[in-house]
Write an enzyme that holds these catalytic residues in place. Structure first.
Site, PDB file in Angstrom:
ATOM      1  N   GLY A  96     -12.999   1.946 -12.186  1.00  0.00           N
ATOM      2  CA  GLY A  96     -14.190   0.866 -11.663  1.00  0.00           C
ATOM      3  C   GLY A  96     -13.613  -0.426 -11.781  1.00  0.00           C
ATOM      4  O   GLY A  96     -12.733  -0.918 -12.070  1.00  0.00           O
ATOM      5  N   GLU A 138      24.234   8.666   0.578  1.00  0.00           N
ATOM      6  CA  GLU A 138      25.651   8.733   0.720  1.00  0.00           C
ATOM      7  C   GLU A 138      26.074  10.007   1.284  1.00  0.00           C
ATOM      8  O   GLU A 138      27.126  10.365   2.011  1.00  0.00           O
ATOM      9  CB  GLU A 138      26.207   7.995  -0.434  1.00  0.00           C
ATOM     10  CG  GLU A 138      25.883   6.599  -0.520  1.00  0.00           C
ATOM     11  CD  GLU A 138      24.634   6.641  -1.628  1.00  0.00           C
ATOM     12  OE1 GLU A 138      24.675   5.620  -2.224  1.00  0.00           O
ATOM     13  OE2 GLU A 138      23.879   7.472  -1.588  1.00  0.00           O
ATOM     14  N   ALA A 187     -12.762  -0.639  -2.062  1.00  0.00           N
ATOM     15  CA  ALA A 187     -13.497  -0.964  -0.796  1.00  0.00           C
ATOM     16  C   ALA A 187     -14.824  -1.797  -1.340  1.00  0.00           C
ATOM     17  O   ALA A 187     -15.431  -1.539  -2.267  1.00  0.00           O
ATOM     18  CB  ALA A 187     -13.969   0.396  -0.248  1.00  0.00           C
TER      19      ALA A 187
END
Length: 337
Positions: free
Chosen positions: A282, A47, A151
């Site tokens: 992991g 703003e 992945a």
């Protein structure tokens, strides 16, 4: 408001722990006379930048300002934006969504209305909330927004046995690696377990993307970390949550936790101002977060590679948000609906 959202996104990766905010000031004839966005934490809010960009301040008294998030009402690192809008005589304010942060949380709107300003709320609310899902989740639930990331191969493995000789298992391409580092830059902290730290010896930085390095976090109940880890020796801040000690050694801070409940370290990170975390692994850490329901989004990269055996990917069920084929790999985003 769509232009304000477009402006707000330009602050991605630079405003945390503040939200991304955009603002557009419009004259009665529909002409945009000013616009701005929150560029960096500690600097002027959207703003303020929008008001400062108006060439003829006399136009403000007849204008409308569209802002993606409720104007703040408190003194933080900058003065309250609601007060600025009142002082500049802007008669109408359109707000995308309200701010759940306790110091604001409806007070900005109330301050404006008490001063006679017309306030409209909820314009493109879904889009405005999605933009700041990290910030909103953190201040609504009292814990950082959690993104899981891994992945996997086409046959569903995230790693292979040591005798196969490839640790860590490489599945990302140069292109998807850069995109993943962009995701890192959008998070305040990045989390791994002790096994991942020891086996992969990662840096957990944004070296492939121009952005801030996240705070590194390691979960190691028994402090089974080897002494040569980059996370302990490269001079970048790292927190090690463990069950044995609390002390500071160089840039590494050891924080003792009485339980292995992930909500404990999430709550501690929130108290430190962390509003979003990426959990990279992991398997045990990822599956624990899934089983506890302590995740908001999962980013899964699937390579066309097949390895036949190894460490199976986490088991997860979520709502499909997106799926894209990028450089031969498939990037899937799931939401914890």
């Amino acid at each position: 408001m769509r232009r304000a959202l477009q402006l707000a996104r330009q602050g991605a990766g630079h405003t945390s722990p503040n939200p991304m905010v955009g603002a557009v000031i419009v004259a009665p004839d529909g002409t945009i006379i000013g616009e701005g966005w929150h560029r960096k934490c500690g600097e002027a809010h959207a703003e303020v930048n929008a008001v400062a960009s108006v060439k003829d301040p006399n136009l403000l008294k007849d204008s409308t300002i569209y802002v993606t998030l409720e104007p703040c009402s408190h003194y933080g690192k900058t003065p309250p934006c609601a007060r600025l809008l009142i002082e500049r005589g802007i008669p109408r304010v359109v707000v995308g969504c309200l701010d759940p942060f306790p110091a604001v949380s409806g007070r900005g709107v109330a301050m404006l209305r008490e001063a006679g300003v017309e306030v409209v709320t909820g314009l493109l609310e879904q889009e405005c909330r999605a933009l700041n899902r990290r910030f909103l989740t953190a201040h609504t639930l009292g814990r950082p927004w959690v993104q899981l990331k891994w992945a996997q191969t086409a046959d569903g493995f995230i790693g292979v046995p040591p005798h196969m000789g490839e640790n860590p298992l490489r599945m990302s391409t140069p292109v998807t690696m850069k995109l993943m580092h962009r995701e890192r830059a959008l998070c305040d902290a990045i989390v791994v377990g002790a096994a991942t730290a020891n086996i992969d010896n990662p840096s957990l930085t944004t070296r492939y993307w121009p952005g801030n390095n996240p705070l590194r976090v390691v979960l190691s109940r028994n402090l089974s970390l080897t002494g040569n880890l980059k996370l302990l020796n490269d001079g970048l801040p790292t927190i090690i949550y463990n069950g044995l000690k609390s002390e500071v050694t160089g840039a590494a801070e050891y924080v003792k936790m009485d339980t292995a409940d992930p909500m404990e370290w999430l709550a501690d990170l929130y108290r430190r101002g962390v509003t979003s975390v990426m959990v990279e692994g992991g398997l045990q850490v990822l599956q624990q977060m899934i089983d506890c329901g302590l995740w908001d989004e999962a980013r899964i990269e699937t390579s066309p590679r097949r390895v036949g055996q190894g460490v199976a990917a986490p088991a997860i069920v979520g709502q499909m948000a997106s799926r894209h084929l990028i450089d031969r790999n498939v990037i899937t985003c799931l939401l914890n609906a």
